[in-house]
Each structure stands twice: as structure tokens, then as C-alpha cells.
Design a protein around this motif. Structure first.
Motif, PDB file in Angstrom:
ATOM      1  N   UNK A  78       6.508  -2.751 -14.877  1.00  0.00           N
ATOM      2  CA  UNK A  78       5.466  -2.003 -15.575  1.00  0.00           C
ATOM      3  C   UNK A  78       4.089  -2.560 -15.235  1.00  0.00           C
ATOM      4  N   UNK A  79       3.949  -3.868 -15.222  1.00  0.00           N
ATOM      5  CA  UNK A  79       2.681  -4.479 -14.841  1.00  0.00           C
ATOM      6  C   UNK A  79       2.291  -4.150 -13.411  1.00  0.00           C
ATOM      7  N   UNK A  80       3.246  -4.206 -12.509  1.00  0.00           N
ATOM      8  CA  UNK A  80       2.965  -3.863 -11.110  1.00  0.00           C
ATOM      9  C   UNK A  80       2.609  -2.400 -10.934  1.00  0.00           C
ATOM     10  N   UNK A  81       3.280  -1.543 -11.681  1.00  0.00           N
ATOM     11  CA  UNK A  81       2.977  -0.110 -11.604  1.00  0.00           C
ATOM     12  C   UNK A  81       1.572   0.170 -12.117  1.00  0.00           C
ATOM     13  N   UNK A  82       1.187  -0.468 -13.212  1.00  0.00           N
ATOM     14  CA  UNK A  82      -0.169  -0.284 -13.731  1.00  0.00           C
ATOM     15  C   UNK A  82      -1.205  -0.877 -12.783  1.00  0.00           C
ATOM     16  N   UNK A  83      -0.924  -2.064 -12.249  1.00  0.00           N
ATOM     17  CA  UNK A  83      -1.878  -2.734 -11.368  1.00  0.00           C
ATOM     18  C   UNK A  83      -2.111  -2.002 -10.062  1.00  0.00           C
ATOM     19  N   UNK A  84      -1.089  -1.395  -9.513  1.00  0.00           N
ATOM     20  CA  UNK A  84      -1.241  -0.676  -8.252  1.00  0.00           C
ATOM     21  C   UNK A  84      -1.490   0.820  -8.464  1.00  0.00           C
ATOM     22  N   UNK A  85      -0.948   1.372  -9.549  1.00  0.00           N
ATOM     23  CA  UNK A  85      -1.013   2.814  -9.750  1.00  0.00           C
ATOM     24  C   UNK A  85      -2.326   3.332 -10.297  1.00  0.00           C
ATOM     25  N   UNK A  86      -2.934   2.615 -11.221  1.00  0.00           N
ATOM     26  CA  UNK A  86      -4.192   3.091 -11.799  1.00  0.00           C
ATOM     27  C   UNK A  86      -5.330   3.163 -10.773  1.00  0.00           C
ATOM     28  N   UNK A  87      -5.548   2.124  -9.943  1.00  0.00           N
ATOM     29  CA  UNK A  87      -6.596   2.270  -8.918  1.00  0.00           C
ATOM     30  C   UNK A  87      -6.264   3.340  -7.886  1.00  0.00           C
ATOM     31  N   UNK A  88      -4.991   3.489  -7.549  1.00  0.00           N
ATOM     32  CA  UNK A  88      -4.632   4.521  -6.583  1.00  0.00           C
ATOM     33  C   UNK A  88      -4.855   5.923  -7.163  1.00  0.00           C
ATOM     34  N   UNK A  89      -4.543   6.095  -8.437  1.00  0.00           N
ATOM     35  CA  UNK A  89      -4.810   7.388  -9.082  1.00  0.00           C
ATOM     36  C   UNK A  89      -6.311   7.678  -9.099  1.00  0.00           C
ATOM     37  N   UNK A  90      -7.122   6.664  -9.367  1.00  0.00           N
ATOM     38  CA  UNK A  90      -8.572   6.844  -9.337  1.00  0.00           C
ATOM     39  C   UNK A  90      -9.043   7.167  -7.928  1.00  0.00           C
ATOM     40  N   UNK A  91      -8.463   6.536  -6.919  1.00  0.00           N
ATOM     41  CA  UNK A  91      -8.800   6.835  -5.526  1.00  0.00           C
ATOM     42  C   UNK A  91      -8.477   8.295  -5.198  1.00  0.00           C
ATOM     43  N   UNK A  92      -7.310   8.742  -5.632  1.00  0.00           N
ATOM     44  CA  UNK A  92      -6.910  10.125  -5.338  1.00  0.00           C
ATOM     45  C   UNK A  92      -7.790  11.140  -6.065  1.00  0.00           C
ATOM     46  N   UNK A  93      -8.223  10.795  -7.285  1.00  0.00           N
ATOM     47  CA  UNK A  93      -9.079  11.714  -8.025  1.00  0.00           C
ATOM     48  C   UNK A  93     -10.496  11.766  -7.466  1.00  0.00           C
ATOM     49  N   UNK A  94     -10.982  10.669  -6.904  1.00  0.00           N
ATOM     50  CA  UNK A  94     -12.332  10.621  -6.374  1.00  0.00           C
ATOM     51  C   UNK A  94     -12.402  10.988  -4.902  1.00  0.00           C
ATOM     52  N   UNK A  95     -11.268  11.135  -4.233  1.00  0.00           N
ATOM     53  CA  UNK A  95     -11.240  11.480  -2.817  1.00  0.00           C
ATOM     54  C   UNK A  95     -11.773  12.895  -2.635  1.00  0.00           C
ATOM     55  N   UNK A  96     -12.698  13.098  -1.708  1.00  0.00           N
ATOM     56  CA  UNK A  96     -13.237  14.461  -1.520  1.00  0.00           C
ATOM     57  C   UNK A  96     -12.185  15.396  -0.935  1.00  0.00           C
TER      58      UNK A  96
END
Length: 98
Positions: A78-96
Motif C-alpha cells: 500500500x505504501x509503495x502504491x501510494x508513493x509511486x501511484x500518486x505522482x504518476x496519476x498527477x503526471x498523467x492528469x497534467x500531461x498535455x
């Protein structure tokens, strides 16, 4: 806040959580969650595109292997999923979009 800053912040939060759960309120599941958060946040770096940092990915895999037999693997995952998943989700949302 960009995904790289969020990733760094989550790694530092994991380190602070590790210290908290080690010294102030000893809890094995909290230690596993904090360590997973720190390594999950550090395992993926963000430049133009996200890429895996081999040192932290190998550390994460090795500790996950040990957690499977001697610890709390669900808290670590769970910690690894949050640590890697939250920034990646933000990257995908901000990607043009193209």
C-alpha cells in the motif's frame, strides 16, 4: 506542484513516518507502510517522461520479498502504491493531450 515535487514530498513523508513509527509509537505495520511510501516515491523519477530508478526499484523488490515471509506485505505494498501511484496519476492528469 509537479509530479517530481510530489514524489520527493512523499519520500520525505515516508522517512518521517519511519522515524515516528520507530521511535515515538512503535508499530510494525506503520514501519512497513512508511518504508514502502519512501521507496515507492523514490523508485520513479520524473523528467520529460517517468523512468524507473534501478537502485530504489531493486531495494523495493528485495524488501518486498522479505516482507512476504517476515513482515507485513500488504502495508508495504500500500505504501509503495501510494508513493509511486500518486505522482504518476498527477503526471498523467497534467500531461498535455495531443
Amino acid at each position: 506542484m509537479g509530479p517530481d515535487r510530489l514524489s520527493q514530498a512523499l519520500s520525505l513523508l515516508g522517512i518521517a513516518g519511519y522515524v515516528y513509527f520507530l521511535w515515538f509509537r512503535p508499530n510494525q505495520e506503520g514501519l512497513a507502510l512508511a518504508l514502502g511510501l519512501a521507496l515507492g516515491g523514490a523508485a520513479v523519477a520524473y523528467g520529460e517522461r517517468p523512468f524507473l530508478v534501478p537502485l530504489f526499484a531493486v531495494l523495493y523488490g528485495g524488501i518486498l520479498f522479505l516482507q512476504l515471509f517476515y513482515g507485513h506485505p500488504w502495508a508495504f505494498l500500500l505504501g509503495g502504491l501510494l508513493g509511486a501511484g500518486l505522482p504518476y496519476a498527477l503526471y498523467r492528469l497534467r500531461k498535455p493531450r495531443r
